[in-house]
Design an enzyme around this catalytic site. Structure first.
Site, mmCIF file in Angstrom:
data_model
loop_
_atom_site.group_PDB
_atom_site.id
_atom_site.type_symbol
_atom_site.label_atom_id
_atom_site.label_comp_id
_atom_site.label_asym_id
_atom_site.label_seq_id
_atom_site.Cartn_x
_atom_site.Cartn_y
_atom_site.Cartn_z
ATOM 1 N N SER A 50 0.792 -1.106 0.010
ATOM 2 C CA SER A 50 0.255 0.041 -0.010
ATOM 3 C C SER A 50 0.841 1.239 0.077
ATOM 4 C CB SER A 50 -0.942 0.021 1.150
ATOM 5 O OG SER A 50 -2.141 0.963 1.070
ATOM 6 N N HIS B 282 -7.367 -5.709 0.368
ATOM 7 C CA HIS B 282 -6.316 -4.740 0.699
ATOM 8 C C HIS B 282 -6.004 -5.164 1.832
ATOM 9 C CE1 HIS B 282 -4.200 -1.075 -0.216
ATOM 10 N NE2 HIS B 282 -4.327 -0.864 0.964
ATOM 11 N N ASP C 279 -9.312 -5.699 -4.458
ATOM 12 C CA ASP C 279 -8.732 -4.742 -3.458
ATOM 13 C C ASP C 279 -10.090 -3.795 -3.587
ATOM 14 O OD1 ASP C 279 -7.695 -2.420 -2.542
ATOM 15 O OD2 ASP C 279 -5.636 -3.383 -2.888
#
Length: 292
Positions: free
Chosen positions: A102, A271, A243
């Site tokens: 991320s 995610h 995601d």
């Protein structure tokens, strides 16, 4: 597992390493608001057991690392990349493999752009080539180039902004709700494990609210699409098909921007890095880093 606190780039940074220091180094960089311990112990141990010297650390404003007054000392992803260089320097590591998740992937990309000579390879996981553009996509529900978060994620984010958690119990509950919203369809959401992990994070956080500064750091950093086109670091881009906050096109845009990058889609991954995805990511990182 050996913990230490080092001083670099004007701050203190907590870090922990696994495995043999004579093995090739692998620096793990975690995402926005997340402590280094969100790289699971078993994930780090599997990589170390396969011959990597694994290092994870708390980004500034998380966990046991320095928390700053952002209004007085604003910073960007470039500053956070220099924090990572400081960690490598503290271990006397000239060049390392870097894997970031991320925002950690954004930091890894920034390392490849600004400190490419220190990287043996890059693995960018569930990330984006956008900086400020990623925040625009999140806050506006998407841009012409990149989609925004799923409605369920926006609902949780908006609820937290409207009624910020204050007590430890409220903070843990809010974190569990967010991680549930971020989960993919590939495997069941393990609420007890997430709840236990978030309680641990809260206990070791110097200032739980400081982690919100990461959003400001991303918003103050440029998009990297054009800069990434000049990157020569061998790169693997991993993204989950499910995601919900940085949807799949963010990962595809990253892979498209970096010359020669390999792109791996993990079906059903959201995610987060749940158990099955951990194994796939471990195999992919080991295969990628063995080449360089």
């Amino acid at each position: 597992m050996t913990e230490r606190t080092i001083r670099a780039n004007g701050i203190e940074i907590w870090c922990e390493d696994f495995g043999n220091p004579r093995d090739p180094a692998l620096l793990l960089v975690m995402g926005a608001g997340a402590q280094g311990i969100l790289w699971p112990d078993e994930f780090c141990e599997s990589l170390a057991g396969a011959g990597r010297h694994v290092i994870r650390y708390d980004n500034r404003d998380t966990g046991q690392s320095t928390c700053v007054d952002f209004a007085q000392s604003p910073y960007t992803l470039s500053d956070m990349a220099r924090d990572g260089i400081g960690v490598l320097d503290s271990f006397d590591i000239a060049r390392a493999h870097v894997a970031g998740a991320s925002m950690g992937g954004m930091i890894g990309q920034t390392l490849a752009i600004e400190h490419g000579g220190r990287l043996r390879s890059l693995t960018s996981i569930m990330s984006s080539s956008a900086g400020a553009g990623a925040m625009r996509a999140i806050m506006s529900g998407g841009t012409a180039a990149l989609p925004g978060p799923a409605p369920r994620v926006m609902e949780v984010m908006q609820a937290a902004m409207a009624n910020p958690p204050r007590t430890p119990a409220e903070r843990i509950e809010a974190s569990v709700r967010m991680w549930r919203a971020l989960a993919g369809s590939g495997e069941p959401f393990d609420e007890p494990a997430v709840r236990e992990r978030e309680a641990r994070c809260l206990l070791r956080a110097k200032n739980p609210d400081a982690a919100q500064n990461h959003q400001l750091a991303i918003a103050g950093s440029p998009d990297r699409d054009e800069l990434l086109r000049k990157v020569a670091v061998p790169t693997l881009v991993i993204h989950g098909s499910d995601d919900p906050i940085l949807p799949l096109p963010h990962g595809r845009a990253t892979a498209d921007a970096i010359p020669g990058a390999r792109f791996l889609v993990i079906e059903g991954m959201g995610h987060d890095i749940p158990a099955r995805a951990q194994k796939e990511i471990t195999r992919a990182i080991l295969e990628h880093t063995a080449r360089y």
